[in-house]
Design an enzyme around this catalytic site. Structure first.
Site, PDB file in Angstrom:
ATOM      1  N   ASN A 184      11.827  -8.417   7.046  1.00 59.53           N
ATOM      2  CA  ASN A 184      12.195  -7.721   8.274  1.00 59.53           C
ATOM      3  C   ASN A 184      11.772  -8.565   9.471  1.00 59.53           C
ATOM      4  OD1 ASN A 184      13.150  -5.375   6.902  1.00 59.53           O
ATOM      5  ND2 ASN A 184      11.032  -4.727   6.606  1.00 59.53           N
ATOM      6  N   ILE A 218       0.825  -1.212   0.000  1.00 62.55           N
ATOM      7  CA  ILE A 218       0.000   0.000   0.000  1.00 62.55           C
ATOM      8  C   ILE A 218       0.861   1.265   0.000  1.00 62.55           C
ATOM      9  CG2 ILE A 218      -0.245   0.360   2.522  1.00 62.55           C
ATOM     10  CD1 ILE A 218      -3.311   0.604   1.980  1.00 62.55           C
ATOM     11  N   HIS A 260       6.283 -12.074   5.886  1.00 63.24           N
ATOM     12  CA  HIS A 260       6.098 -11.632   4.500  1.00 63.24           C
ATOM     13  C   HIS A 260       7.437 -11.339   3.863  1.00 63.24           C
ATOM     14  CE1 HIS A 260       5.728  -8.182   7.252  1.00 63.24           C
ATOM     15  NE2 HIS A 260       6.302  -7.445   6.318  1.00 63.24           N
ATOM     16  N   LEU A 261       7.499 -11.603   2.568  1.00 64.42           N
ATOM     17  CA  LEU A 261       8.654 -11.227   1.761  1.00 64.42           C
ATOM     18  C   LEU A 261       8.287  -9.956   1.013  1.00 64.42           C
ATOM     19  CD1 LEU A 261       9.833 -14.053   2.252  1.00 64.42           C
ATOM     20  CD2 LEU A 261      10.264 -14.228  -0.190  1.00 64.42           C
ATOM     21  N   GLN A 276      10.118  -4.364  11.544  1.00 63.74           N
ATOM     22  CA  GLN A 276       8.932  -5.167  11.226  1.00 63.74           C
ATOM     23  C   GLN A 276       7.698  -4.512  11.835  1.00 63.74           C
ATOM     24  OE1 GLN A 276       9.065  -9.318  12.431  1.00 63.74           O
ATOM     25  NE2 GLN A 276       7.117  -9.784  11.413  1.00 63.74           N
TER      26      GLN A 276
HETATM   27  P1  AMP Z   1       7.184  -4.675   7.508  1.00 60.26           P
HETATM   28  O1  AMP Z   1       7.669  -3.334   7.977  1.00 60.26           O
HETATM   29  O2  AMP Z   1       8.287  -5.513   6.931  1.00 60.26           O
HETATM   30  O3  AMP Z   1       6.387  -5.387   8.581  1.00 60.26           O
HETATM   31  O4  AMP Z   1       6.244  -4.369   6.278  1.00 60.26           O
HETATM   32  C1  AMP Z   1       4.861  -4.230   6.369  1.00 60.26           C
HETATM   33  C2  AMP Z   1       4.411  -3.705   5.027  1.00 60.26           C
HETATM   34  O5  AMP Z   1       3.009  -3.848   4.936  1.00 60.26           O
HETATM   35  C3  AMP Z   1       4.737  -2.225   4.800  1.00 60.26           C
HETATM   36  O6  AMP Z   1       5.567  -2.086   3.657  1.00 60.26           O
HETATM   37  C4  AMP Z   1       3.361  -1.590   4.592  1.00 60.26           C
HETATM   38  O7  AMP Z   1       3.362  -0.555   3.636  1.00 60.26           O
HETATM   39  C5  AMP Z   1       2.538  -2.790   4.158  1.00 60.26           C
HETATM   40  N1  AMP Z   1       1.101  -2.666   4.409  1.00 60.26           N
HETATM   41  C6  AMP Z   1       0.503  -2.292   5.563  1.00 60.26           C
HETATM   42  N2  AMP Z   1      -0.832  -2.290   5.416  1.00 60.26           N
HETATM   43  C7  AMP Z   1      -1.083  -2.699   4.138  1.00 60.26           C
HETATM   44  C8  AMP Z   1      -2.263  -2.889   3.375  1.00 60.26           C
HETATM   45  N3  AMP Z   1      -3.489  -2.685   3.891  1.00 60.26           N
HETATM   46  N4  AMP Z   1      -2.141  -3.302   2.078  1.00 60.26           N
HETATM   47  C9  AMP Z   1      -0.929  -3.524   1.551  1.00 60.26           C
HETATM   48  N5  AMP Z   1       0.237  -3.352   2.218  1.00 60.26           N
HETATM   49  C10 AMP Z   1       0.157  -2.943   3.499  1.00 60.26           C
END
Ligand code: AMP
Ligand code: ZN
Length: 114
Positions: free
Chosen positions: A87, A31, A100-101, A94
């Site tokens: 992360n 997003i 997630h990748l 994180q």
């Molecule tokens: P992390 O910091 O590795 O946990 O990454 C989480 C990721 O999820 C971030 O890059 C956010 O931009 C993404 N994210 C959070 N909410 C959404 C959403 N509703 N749809 C798509 N991506 C999201």
């Protein structure tokens, strides 16, 4: 897990821009993209962090990486190059505690990462 954002996406309770899905994984566009291509690839199964991967998940984790490579080709970032990032916990930033990748590409990245 009912209060997990990504589990809710798996259950289609929250909409996301899906680019690939099968019986084990879901891939959707981030997003808040940090590159022209920024896709998140997640297991349908709730695994909190990479520290929580179990021996029984080995094939699932391999599958997620295969999907990442396939998507890199589909998005045409395979030749130019791409980065796959996971992360884990606070220092890595994180934010969502469902494994997630990040598949990132379409621009060049610096190394070491910030
Ligand atoms: P992390 O910091 O590795 O946990 O990454 C989480 C990721 O999820 C971030 O890059 C956010 O931009 C993404 N994210 C959070 N909410 C959404 C959403 N509703 N749809 C798509 N991506 C999201
Ligand atoms: Zn979850």
């Amino acid at each position: 897990m009912s209060d997990c954002l990504f589990c809710r996406m798996v259950k289609k309770e929250i909409k996301c821009d899906v680019v690939y899905e099968d019986d084990r994984v879901l891939a959707f566009r981030d997003i808040n993209p940090q590159a022209p291509v920024h896709i998140l690839i997640i297991p349908r199964k709730h695994i909190e962090t990479s520290l929580d991967i179990k021996e029984e998940d080995a094939s699932l984790i391999g599958h997620i990486y295969l999907v990442a490579s396939r998507l890199a080709r589909k998005e045409k970032i395979d030749k130019s190059g791409f980065r796959v990032v996971t992360n884990c916990n606070r220092d890595a930033g994180q934010a969502v505690f469902h494994l997630h990748l990040h598949l990132l590409g379409g621009r060049s990245f610096s190394w070491p990462p910030g």
